[in-house]
Each structure stands twice: as structure tokens, then as C-alpha cells.
Design an enzyme around this catalytic site. Structure first.
Site, PDB file in Angstrom:
ATOM      1  N   ASN A   9     106.465 -17.416  52.119  1.00 40.21           N
ATOM      2  CA  ASN A   9     106.688 -16.010  51.783  1.00 40.21           C
ATOM      3  C   ASN A   9     107.503 -15.405  52.930  1.00 40.21           C
ATOM      4  OD1 ASN A   9     106.586 -13.329  51.140  1.00 40.21           O
ATOM      5  ND2 ASN A   9     104.437 -13.053  51.711  1.00 40.21           N
ATOM      6  N   LYS A  11     108.891 -12.521  53.091  1.00 40.41           N
ATOM      7  CA  LYS A  11     108.778 -11.060  53.242  1.00 40.41           C
ATOM      8  C   LYS A  11     110.191 -10.456  53.388  1.00 40.41           C
ATOM      9  CE  LYS A  11     104.387 -11.969  55.359  1.00 40.41           C
ATOM     10  NZ  LYS A  11     103.232 -11.441  56.072  1.00 40.41           N
ATOM     11  N   HIS A  95     100.192  -9.355  46.849  1.00 44.21           N
ATOM     12  CA  HIS A  95     100.082  -9.590  48.292  1.00 44.21           C
ATOM     13  C   HIS A  95      99.450  -8.365  48.954  1.00 44.21           C
ATOM     14  CE1 HIS A  95     101.225 -10.272  52.463  1.00 44.21           C
ATOM     15  NE2 HIS A  95     101.360 -11.554  52.134  1.00 44.21           N
ATOM     16  N   GLU A  97     100.178  -6.801  51.521  1.00 41.57           N
ATOM     17  CA  GLU A  97     101.144  -5.775  51.968  1.00 41.57           C
ATOM     18  C   GLU A  97     101.589  -4.905  50.796  1.00 41.57           C
ATOM     19  OE1 GLU A  97     103.794  -8.525  53.935  1.00 41.57           O
ATOM     20  OE2 GLU A  97     102.234  -8.905  55.421  1.00 41.57           O
ATOM     21  N   GLU A 164      93.948 -14.916  51.218  1.00 34.88           N
ATOM     22  CA  GLU A 164      94.554 -14.494  52.487  1.00 34.88           C
ATOM     23  C   GLU A 164      93.694 -13.409  53.123  1.00 34.88           C
ATOM     24  OE1 GLU A 164      98.997 -15.475  52.472  1.00 34.88           O
ATOM     25  OE2 GLU A 164      98.793 -13.504  51.583  1.00 34.88           O
ATOM     26  N   GLY A 170      99.603 -12.585  59.925  1.00 32.85           N
ATOM     27  CA  GLY A 170     100.544 -12.158  60.958  1.00 32.85           C
ATOM     28  C   GLY A 170      99.888 -11.788  62.282  1.00 32.85           C
ATOM     29  N   SER A 208      98.324 -16.838  59.217  1.00 41.60           N
ATOM     30  CA  SER A 208      98.699 -17.499  60.470  1.00 41.60           C
ATOM     31  C   SER A 208      98.639 -19.025  60.391  1.00 41.60           C
ATOM     32  CB  SER A 208      97.838 -16.971  61.629  1.00 41.60           C
ATOM     33  OG  SER A 208      98.043 -15.577  61.787  1.00 41.60           O
TER      34      SER A 208
HETATM   35  C1  PEP Z   1     101.472 -13.958  54.311  1.00 40.59           C
HETATM   36  O1  PEP Z   1     101.943 -12.845  54.492  1.00 40.59           O
HETATM   37  O2  PEP Z   1     101.368 -14.381  53.161  1.00 40.59           O
HETATM   38  C2  PEP Z   1     101.027 -14.706  55.483  1.00 40.59           C
HETATM   39  C3  PEP Z   1     100.095 -15.577  55.325  1.00 40.59           C
HETATM   40  O3  PEP Z   1     101.641 -14.401  56.692  1.00 40.59           O
HETATM   41  P1  PEP Z   1     101.450 -15.196  58.103  1.00 40.59           P
HETATM   42  O4  PEP Z   1     101.528 -16.663  57.783  1.00 40.59           O
HETATM   43  O5  PEP Z   1     102.560 -14.712  58.945  1.00 40.59           O
HETATM   44  O6  PEP Z   1     100.091 -14.812  58.612  1.00 40.59           O
END
Ligand code: PEP
Length: 248
Positions: A9, A11, A95, A97, A164, A170, A208
């Protein structure tokens, strides 16, 4: 057997030119990985470039979002038909976000999934709890609510779940392998109680994920792959993550 599924992803990162550079480097790195589904979700504006470059590769193309109407006066939105015409087979929906910054509710997520599925797009449905919800022992209630709202009147066909935990996205904090597995097991149990074929659904972990922690996560029986943000932006890093799922 569930085939591991690794999704990137991106973003709001990478221009079309940067997408092209990534893909040209990435494809040779993952060419020999045939036992893992690998997907890239660039921004809308890079989808057609990505689609052209990914043709006849083993890398799938997805979008990061879609609208829940077919067409019309919805300035700035993108329909499922447009994604399909641009070469997408998948779309990420719900997601955290999108939920946080664009006020997407489970009801909106549900409408998006229904329309996307009716058009044949496969869906990665994101769910996850905040730190405050985890610390107050509400994780399973939150996840049950998100699953029942987002999946209302839907079968599990064509759906992948991405678990998630918001506190791990992040932030550099990852759920431990056991914590993630326990939550995945809860999700599968919920799916099994409410829908058919729950054992076939792939559940990705996201938060992460990086080359250093993917093998531990993938060694857990309920973890079928990952949705990767930051560590998917560099070809060698995402290729190592994809390779970390090979052989499961
Ligand atoms: C995501 O936004 O789907 C995600 C898992 O981000 P990150 O791997 O940067 O934590």
C-alpha cells in the site's frame, strides 16, 4: 491451503515516473516467487502506467480506494469500472487512514465492498483497533463490530481481510507474532460463526512489517500474508518481504 498474499500500500507516495522505476527494478527481484500472490497498490494516477509495466509479470495491481456509486456527479471520486479499465484486479477498502481522515464508516465501507464485488474486483478489507481500544480490552468487540458492519449481506468470496492494529501502522511498533496470531484466530473464528468458507479467507497482518520481522509473522499459522506500507516503497525491501512468505 491458503496461498500467502503480500500487498504493498503505497499511500500518497510515488509519481508515475517513480512507479515506473520501482516496477522495473522490482519485477526481476520477484520473478521466481510463484507460491506467493504479490500486489502493488499505487496512487490512482499511476495505475495505468503500472498496469502496462506489470502485464505478463507475476505481480497483481490494486487500488487504494474506490467510490460506492457507479458514475455521476461525485467530483474527485473513482468508480470500480474505472479501476477495472485501468487494469486493477483488487482494491483496498476501509483502511484506517480512510476511516480517520475521510470519515469512512462501516456502512460506507460495506457499500464500497458491495459495488466493487458486484463488478468483479477482489477486495482487501482493512480492520483494526486503536491503542486506546486495545488497552481497554475492547479489541475483539471493535473487530466484531467492524466485521459485521463492513461485511453486512456479503459472502466471503473475493475478500481478503487485513488486520491492521492502528497503533502499529507507520509507528515502528509491531504486534508480537503471538499477539497478531491470536487476533487473526479471533477474526477467523468470527468469520466461521457468521459466514461460510471462513477457512479459505486469507488474513493479512499490517503494521510496520519489514524484512526483519516478516519471517516470524509468517511462521504463525493464522497469518496468511501482509499489507505493507512504508517498507513496500523500496523494491529490495518489498521483494525481501515477499520472499519471506515463500515456502509457507
Ligand atoms: C498500512 O498503512 O497499511 C501499513 C501497514 O503501513 P506500515 O507498514 O507503514 O505500518
Amino acid at each position: 491451503m491458503r496461498k500467502p498474499f503480500m500487498a504493498a500500500n503505497w499511500k500518497m507516495n510515488k509519481t508515475s515516473r517513480e512507479t515506473e522505476e520501482f516496477i522495473n527494478t522490482f519485477i526481476p527481484l520477484v520473478r521466481d516467487i510463484s507460491d506467493v500472490d504479490i500486489l502493488i497498490a499505487p496512487t490512482f494516477i499511476s495505475l495505468e502506467t503500472a498496469s502496462r509495466l506489470l502485464k505478463s509479470s507475476n505481480v497483481l495491481l490494486g487500488a487504494q480506494n474506490v467510490y460506492h456509486e457507479e458514475s455521476g456527479a461525485y467530483t474527485g471520486e473513482i468508480s470500480p469500472d474505472m479501476l477495472i479499465a485501468a487494469g486493477c484486479s483488487h482494491v483496498i477498502i476501509g483502511h484506517s487512514e480512510r476511516r480517520e481522515y475521510f470519515s469512512e464508516t462501516d456502512e460506507v465501507v460495506n457499500r464500497k465492498i458491495k459495488l466493487a464485488r458486484s463488478k468483479g474486483l477482489e477486495v482487501i478489507l482493512c480492520i483494526g483497533e486503536s491503542l486506546e481500544e486495545r488497552e481497554s480490552n475492547r479489541t475483539f468487540d471493535v473487530l466484531s463490530g467492524q466485521l459485521s458492519g463492513s461485511l453486512a449481506d456479503l459472502s466471503l468470496d473475493g475478500i481478503t481481510i487485513a488486520y491492521e492494529p492502528i497503533w502499529a501502522i507507520g509507528t515502528g511498533k509491531t504486534a508480537t507474532d503471538e499477539q497478531a496470531n491470536e487476533t487473526h484466530a479471533f477474526i477467523r473464528e468470527w468469520l466461521g460463526k457468521h459466514r461460510e468458507n471462513a477457512d479459505r479467507v486469507r488474513i493479512q497482518y499490517g503494521g510496520s512489517v519489514k524484512p526483519e520481522n516478516i519471517e516470524g509473522l509468517m511462521s504463525q499459522p493464522e497469518i496468511d500474508g501482509a499489507l505493507v506500507g512504508g517498507a513496500s516503497l523500496k523494491p529490495d525491501s518489498f521483494a525481501k518481504i515477499a520472499a519471506g512468505a515463500s515456502g509457507k
